[in-house]
Motif scaffolding. Structure first.
Motif, PDB file in Angstrom:
ATOM      1  N   THR A   1      18.370 -51.556  70.256  1.00 50.10           N
ATOM      2  CA  THR A   1      17.887 -50.332  69.499  1.00 50.10           C
ATOM      3  C   THR A   1      17.715 -49.252  70.251  1.00 50.10           C
ATOM      4  OG1 THR A   1      17.119 -51.771  67.577  1.00 50.10           O
ATOM      5  CG2 THR A   1      16.572 -49.416  67.720  1.00 50.10           C
TER       6      THR A   1
ATOM      7  N   PHE B   1      16.007 -45.437  70.225  1.00 54.44           N
ATOM      8  CA  PHE B   1      15.335 -44.509  69.418  1.00 54.44           C
ATOM      9  C   PHE B   1      15.124 -43.144  70.314  1.00 54.44           C
ATOM     10  CE2 PHE B   1      11.663 -42.327  67.890  1.00 54.44           C
ATOM     11  CZ  PHE B   1      11.693 -42.736  66.450  1.00 54.44           C
TER      12      PHE B   1
ATOM     13  N   THR C   1      25.752 -43.487  58.122  1.00 57.11           N
ATOM     14  CA  THR C   1      24.681 -43.034  58.471  1.00 57.11           C
ATOM     15  C   THR C   1      23.730 -43.218  57.161  1.00 57.11           C
ATOM     16  OG1 THR C   1      25.522 -41.318  60.011  1.00 57.11           O
ATOM     17  CG2 THR C   1      23.554 -41.003  59.318  1.00 57.11           C
TER      18      THR C   1
ATOM     19  N   LEU D   1      16.701 -41.074  56.995  1.00 49.14           N
ATOM     20  CA  LEU D   1      15.297 -41.611  57.100  1.00 49.14           C
ATOM     21  C   LEU D   1      14.295 -40.510  56.520  1.00 49.14           C
ATOM     22  CD1 LEU D   1      15.337 -43.717  60.393  1.00 49.14           C
ATOM     23  CD2 LEU D   1      16.306 -44.356  57.964  1.00 49.14           C
TER      24      LEU D   1
ATOM     25  N   VAL E   1      16.122 -36.797  60.361  1.00 52.10           N
ATOM     26  CA  VAL E   1      15.922 -38.141  61.044  1.00 52.10           C
ATOM     27  C   VAL E   1      17.224 -39.121  60.412  1.00 52.10           C
ATOM     28  CG1 VAL E   1      14.369 -40.268  61.801  1.00 52.10           C
ATOM     29  CG2 VAL E   1      13.403 -38.089  61.203  1.00 52.10           C
TER      30      VAL E   1
ATOM     31  N   LYS F   1      19.565 -42.860  60.869  1.00 54.76           N
ATOM     32  CA  LYS F   1      19.938 -44.089  61.535  1.00 54.76           C
ATOM     33  C   LYS F   1      21.511 -44.517  61.384  1.00 54.76           C
ATOM     34  CE  LYS F   1      18.807 -48.121  59.617  1.00 54.76           C
ATOM     35  NZ  LYS F   1      18.184 -49.340  59.320  1.00 54.76           N
TER      36      LYS F   1
ATOM     37  N   THR G   1      21.668 -50.596  67.116  1.00 54.07           N
ATOM     38  CA  THR G   1      21.311 -49.279  65.977  1.00 54.07           C
ATOM     39  C   THR G   1      20.944 -48.130  67.058  1.00 54.07           C
ATOM     40  OG1 THR G   1      20.689 -51.133  64.366  1.00 54.07           O
ATOM     41  CG2 THR G   1      19.900 -48.925  64.320  1.00 54.07           C
TER      42      THR G   1
ATOM     43  N   ILE H   1      18.807 -44.621  66.478  1.00 50.77           N
ATOM     44  CA  ILE H   1      18.076 -43.719  65.479  1.00 50.77           C
ATOM     45  C   ILE H   1      17.613 -42.408  66.233  1.00 50.77           C
ATOM     46  CG2 ILE H   1      15.628 -43.543  64.368  1.00 50.77           C
ATOM     47  CD1 ILE H   1      15.462 -46.660  64.333  1.00 50.77           C
TER      48      ILE H   1
ATOM     49  N   SER I   1      15.950 -38.484  66.026  1.00 52.37           N
ATOM     50  CA  SER I   1      14.804 -37.741  65.071  1.00 52.37           C
ATOM     51  C   SER I   1      14.842 -36.388  65.887  1.00 52.37           C
ATOM     52  CB  SER I   1      13.495 -38.344  65.302  1.00 52.37           C
ATOM     53  OG  SER I   1      12.630 -37.379  64.671  1.00 52.37           O
TER      54      SER I   1
ATOM     55  N   LEU J   1       8.293 -44.117  60.246  1.00 57.35           N
ATOM     56  CA  LEU J   1       9.478 -43.841  61.217  1.00 57.35           C
ATOM     57  C   LEU J   1       9.275 -45.155  62.379  1.00 57.35           C
ATOM     58  CD1 LEU J   1       9.606 -40.121  62.199  1.00 57.35           C
ATOM     59  CD2 LEU J   1      10.996 -41.604  60.690  1.00 57.35           C
TER      60      LEU J   1
ATOM     61  N   TYR K   1      10.847 -48.766  61.356  1.00 59.05           N
ATOM     62  CA  TYR K   1      12.414 -49.028  61.404  1.00 59.05           C
ATOM     63  C   TYR K   1      12.553 -49.931  62.842  1.00 59.05           C
ATOM     64  CZ  TYR K   1      13.353 -46.352  57.566  1.00 59.05           C
ATOM     65  OH  TYR K   1      13.583 -45.956  56.405  1.00 59.05           O
TER      66      TYR K   1
END
Length: 411
Positions: free
Chosen positions: A109, A111, A175, A178, A200, A202, A209, A211, A213, A236, A239
């Motif tokens: 992931t 972020f 998409t 979030l 935001v 994901k 994944t 994410i 923001s 947030l 996730y």
């Protein structure tokens, strides 16, 4: 030390004491620099976020990384889980971005919280961004709300920004939204299928994944400490996969996470800072009052100028202007004879062939020139009426005679 100097010293000391007292008593100015450093307790540091991250993911391994992500992902194959980037602007570069996306596609992931993203990342995910000005919304703040109804969807407020970035275009099929920006809606005739700005998202990427923001301020001390904003940030973070390690980037930061200068430690500690200032003030006072001379400077008295030459020149000019050439010639002749007696040590009482021969030898002049000079002198002594030409001729002969003798002394 006089009373006046003592008064000035006391007045200076009182002024310094007053300045120190005012500086000590005035409130400390707030530093609004957006550093996003985990150890910074300033409003836009992330000290509170990292504390809460340990509390929220107490069963997970949280690792802070100080080196570039490309170096971390290249040198170690054991990094698996979530990689978190939080800063005003995160820009990787083509090579590093390719390495991060390759790592993400393997089931990890990614972020990233940033006010903007590089074009390569946006093109890869089919995204576009834009921004809303503070003048386009009601009031003097922006409102944000989580989209997932299973989380706390209370609207939160942020009042320290002049604009709010949002995703102008997203891939609606792949998409997930979030979070959105409340208090602003697109016009009805727009071709965009989204009616509320999204900040935001994901999106799946390979087996992993991503994410993204556009609201990194949600992780700052200022935002989290204003209730109920902490629920928005926690939503947030929900996730993130708590079953895998979480790697938090401390490399891409606007501020420094550590300081190499010893002056930072000295000036950042209140007690040490004032000790440093007092030392500087003491040095200045020493330079002003102790390093000066103990004795008053003795004035330089210039010696009286010898004006004999000026006086002689003035008298000579006066004689010359009144055409007293004979008087000038007599003075010139007498001075020349005195020169012979003083410098050449010859008696001038009797002028004969032997005298002229000795004079020529001692003065480095020829006998012919010496006889010509004294013949001219004798002729001028007999002539009571001299003109300018005759006077100048006499002067030239005497000076030439003396210059030859000077040349001999130098050699």
């Amino acid at each position: 030390m006089s009373k006046q100097i003592k008064f000035y010293i006391a007045l200076t000391a009182l002024a310094i004491f007053g300045i120190v007292l005012l500086e000590y008593s005035k409130p400390k100015q707030i530093n609004w620099f957006a550093s996003y450093v985990k150890d910074h307790k300033i409003p836009f540091g992330t000290y509170i976020f990292h504390e809460q991250l340990d509390r929220l993911f107490y069963d997970s391994e949280i690792i802070n990384l100080e080196s570039p992500p490309y170096q971390n992902l290249t040198q170690s194959d054991s990094i698996h889980g979530t990689y978190v980037f939080i800063n005003s602007y995160v820009q990787f570069g083509d090579t590093e971005l390719g390495k991060i996306l390759e790592w993400t596609s393997k089931g990890n992931t990614l972020f990233i919280a940033s006010e903007n993203f590089e074009d390569e990342l946006l093109d890869t995910l089919n995204l576009e961004t834009d921004a809303i000005s503070i003048f386009e919304v009601e009031g003097d703040s922006f409102q944000f709300r989580l989209s997932n109804t299973m989380l706390d969807t209370t609207t939160v407020v942020f009042d320290k920004s002049k604009y709010a970035p949002y995703f102008n275009q997203i891939d609606t099929l792949n998409t997930s939204i979030l979070s959105t920006i409340n208090g602003y809606e697109f016009e009805k005739d727009t071709e965009n299928l989204i009616t509320t700005p999204v900040n935001v998202i994901k999106q799946p990427f390979g087996d992993g994944t991503i994410i993204l923001s556009l609201f990194p301020q949600a992780f700052t001390n200022y935002f989290i400490l204003n209730t109920p904003n902490q629920h928005y940030t926690a939503g947030l973070m929900s996730y993130l996969d708590s079953s895998k390690p979480i790697y938090v980037d401390n490399y891409y930061k606007s501020g420094k996470s550590f300081y190499t200068s010893p002056m930072y430690i000295l000036l950042n500690t209140k007690e040490l800072k004032w000790a440093y200032y007092i030392m500087l003030i003491g040095v200045v006072c020493y330079i002003i009052f102790e390093a000066k001379r103990k004795q008053r400077a003795i004035p330089i008295v210039k010696p009286l100028r010898n004006q004999t030459l000026d006086f002689t020149r003035t008298i000579a000019n006066m004689y010359y202007e009144k055409e007293k050439h004979n008087d000038i010639a007599q003075h010139k002749i007498q001075h020349f004879l005195e020169y012979i007696r003083t410098h050449l040590h010859l008696s001038t009482t009797t002028v004969n062939d032997e005298f002229l021969k000795n004079l020529a030898a001692r003065s480095n002049n020829s006998i012919k020139d010496t006889k010509h000079l004294f013949t001219t002198i004798e002729r001028h002594n007999e002539n009571t009426k001299l003109n300018n030409t005759q006077l100048e001729q006499l002067n030239t002969l005497i000076e030439t005679f003396k210059s030859n003798n000077s040349w001999k002394k130098k050699t």
